[in-house]
Design a protein around this motif. Structure first.
Motif, PDB file in Angstrom:
ATOM      1  N   UNK A   3      13.093 -60.776  -3.748  1.00 27.70           N
ATOM      2  CA  UNK A   3      13.330 -59.822  -2.671  1.00 27.70           C
ATOM      3  C   UNK A   3      14.707 -59.195  -2.847  1.00 27.70           C
ATOM      4  N   UNK A   4      14.809 -57.942  -2.511  1.00 23.64           N
ATOM      5  CA  UNK A   4      16.080 -57.237  -2.604  1.00 23.64           C
ATOM      6  C   UNK A   4      16.943 -57.657  -1.418  1.00 23.64           C
ATOM      7  N   UNK A   5      18.059 -58.300  -1.696  1.00 20.61           N
ATOM      8  CA  UNK A   5      18.912 -58.797  -0.618  1.00 20.61           C
ATOM      9  C   UNK A   5      20.014 -57.809  -0.240  1.00 20.61           C
ATOM     10  N   UNK A   6      19.996 -56.617  -0.856  1.00 19.71           N
ATOM     11  CA  UNK A   6      21.018 -55.622  -0.520  1.00 19.71           C
ATOM     12  C   UNK A   6      20.787 -55.065   0.880  1.00 19.71           C
ATOM     13  N   UNK A   7      21.846 -54.561   1.455  1.00 18.73           N
ATOM     14  CA  UNK A   7      21.746 -53.917   2.757  1.00 18.73           C
ATOM     15  C   UNK A   7      21.015 -52.580   2.621  1.00 18.73           C
ATOM     16  N   UNK A   8      20.542 -52.088   3.737  1.00 18.48           N
ATOM     17  CA  UNK A   8      19.963 -50.750   3.798  1.00 18.48           C
ATOM     18  C   UNK A   8      20.635 -50.002   4.948  1.00 18.48           C
ATOM     19  N   UNK A   9      20.503 -48.678   4.935  1.00 17.50           N
ATOM     20  CA  UNK A   9      20.984 -47.875   6.053  1.00 17.50           C
ATOM     21  C   UNK A   9      19.882 -47.828   7.097  1.00 17.50           C
ATOM     22  N   UNK A  29      27.102 -53.267   9.930  1.00 17.79           N
ATOM     23  CA  UNK A  29      28.381 -52.632   9.579  1.00 17.79           C
ATOM     24  C   UNK A  29      28.286 -51.130   9.761  1.00 17.79           C
ATOM     25  N   UNK A  30      29.420 -50.520  10.143  1.00 19.68           N
ATOM     26  CA  UNK A  30      29.530 -49.065  10.263  1.00 19.68           C
ATOM     27  C   UNK A  30      30.395 -48.580   9.109  1.00 19.68           C
ATOM     28  N   UNK A  35      33.240 -44.551   2.542  1.00 18.32           N
ATOM     29  CA  UNK A  35      32.946 -45.976   2.339  1.00 18.32           C
ATOM     30  C   UNK A  35      31.504 -46.155   1.878  1.00 18.32           C
ATOM     31  N   UNK A  36      30.601 -45.414   2.496  1.00 18.20           N
ATOM     32  CA  UNK A  36      29.184 -45.522   2.133  1.00 18.20           C
ATOM     33  C   UNK A  36      28.964 -45.104   0.681  1.00 18.20           C
ATOM     34  N   UNK A  37      29.630 -44.019   0.256  1.00 18.26           N
ATOM     35  CA  UNK A  37      29.499 -43.581  -1.149  1.00 18.26           C
ATOM     36  C   UNK A  37      29.951 -44.681  -2.099  1.00 18.26           C
ATOM     37  N   UNK A  43      26.148 -50.231  -5.968  1.00 25.41           N
ATOM     38  CA  UNK A  43      24.825 -50.828  -5.965  1.00 25.41           C
ATOM     39  C   UNK A  43      24.577 -51.781  -4.810  1.00 25.41           C
ATOM     40  N   UNK A  44      25.420 -51.708  -3.776  1.00 22.18           N
ATOM     41  CA  UNK A  44      25.314 -52.654  -2.667  1.00 22.18           C
ATOM     42  C   UNK A  44      24.296 -52.237  -1.608  1.00 22.18           C
ATOM     43  N   UNK A  45      23.828 -50.983  -1.652  1.00 21.92           N
ATOM     44  CA  UNK A  45      22.900 -50.481  -0.641  1.00 21.92           C
ATOM     45  C   UNK A  45      21.584 -50.111  -1.326  1.00 21.92           C
ATOM     46  N   UNK A  46      20.484 -50.631  -0.800  1.00 17.50           N
ATOM     47  CA  UNK A  46      19.159 -50.370  -1.375  1.00 17.50           C
ATOM     48  C   UNK A  46      18.565 -49.086  -0.800  1.00 17.50           C
ATOM     49  N   UNK A  47      17.733 -48.404  -1.576  1.00 19.79           N
ATOM     50  CA  UNK A  47      16.963 -47.271  -1.085  1.00 19.79           C
ATOM     51  C   UNK A  47      17.669 -45.940  -1.108  1.00 19.79           C
ATOM     52  N   UNK A  48      18.876 -45.902  -1.657  1.00 21.94           N
ATOM     53  CA  UNK A  48      19.633 -44.651  -1.713  1.00 21.94           C
ATOM     54  C   UNK A  48      20.297 -44.507  -3.084  1.00 21.94           C
ATOM     55  N   UNK A  49      20.721 -43.291  -3.384  1.00 21.78           N
ATOM     56  CA  UNK A  49      21.431 -43.025  -4.635  1.00 21.78           C
ATOM     57  C   UNK A  49      22.404 -41.884  -4.406  1.00 21.78           C
ATOM     58  N   UNK A  50      23.245 -41.633  -5.391  1.00 23.33           N
ATOM     59  CA  UNK A  50      24.197 -40.522  -5.331  1.00 23.33           C
ATOM     60  C   UNK A  50      23.721 -39.404  -6.242  1.00 23.33           C
TER      61      UNK A  50
END
Length: 81
Positions: A3-9, A29-30, A35-37, A43-50
């Motif tokens: 399972x992907x244990x990274x955070x999501x937005x 977290x806010x 900071x989000x970028x 690679x700490x946030x799942x489901x997004x990319x730059x």
């Protein structure tokens, strides 16, 4: 597959123009946009990319999966306390 244990937005804040300015993560977290970028780049946030915009700046976007309901613009808003 693990399972992907990274955070999501899970929620976003927008400017008056509708641009994304802050994100709330699945752990509560806010993060402001910069900071989000950094977190997405690490690679700490799942489901997004730059991606690089026409202006040469990096922007956050959701991974393309054909489901518009999980686009960043479709996430609920949140208030800062």
């Amino acid at each position: 597959m693990a399972l992907d244990s990274r955070e999501t937005f899970i929620a976003v804040q927008k400017t008056g123009d509708g641009d994304l300015k802050a994100f709330k993560t699945s752990s509560g977290r806010i993060l402001d946009y910069e900071q989000a970028k950094q977190e997405v780049q690490a690679g700490a946030i799942a489901g997004v990319n730059l991606f690089k915009g026409r202006d040469g700046e990096l922007y956050i976007r959701g991974d393309a999966d054909g489901d518009p309901s999980n686009n960043l613009d479709s996430l609920p808003g949140f208030e800062t306390e």
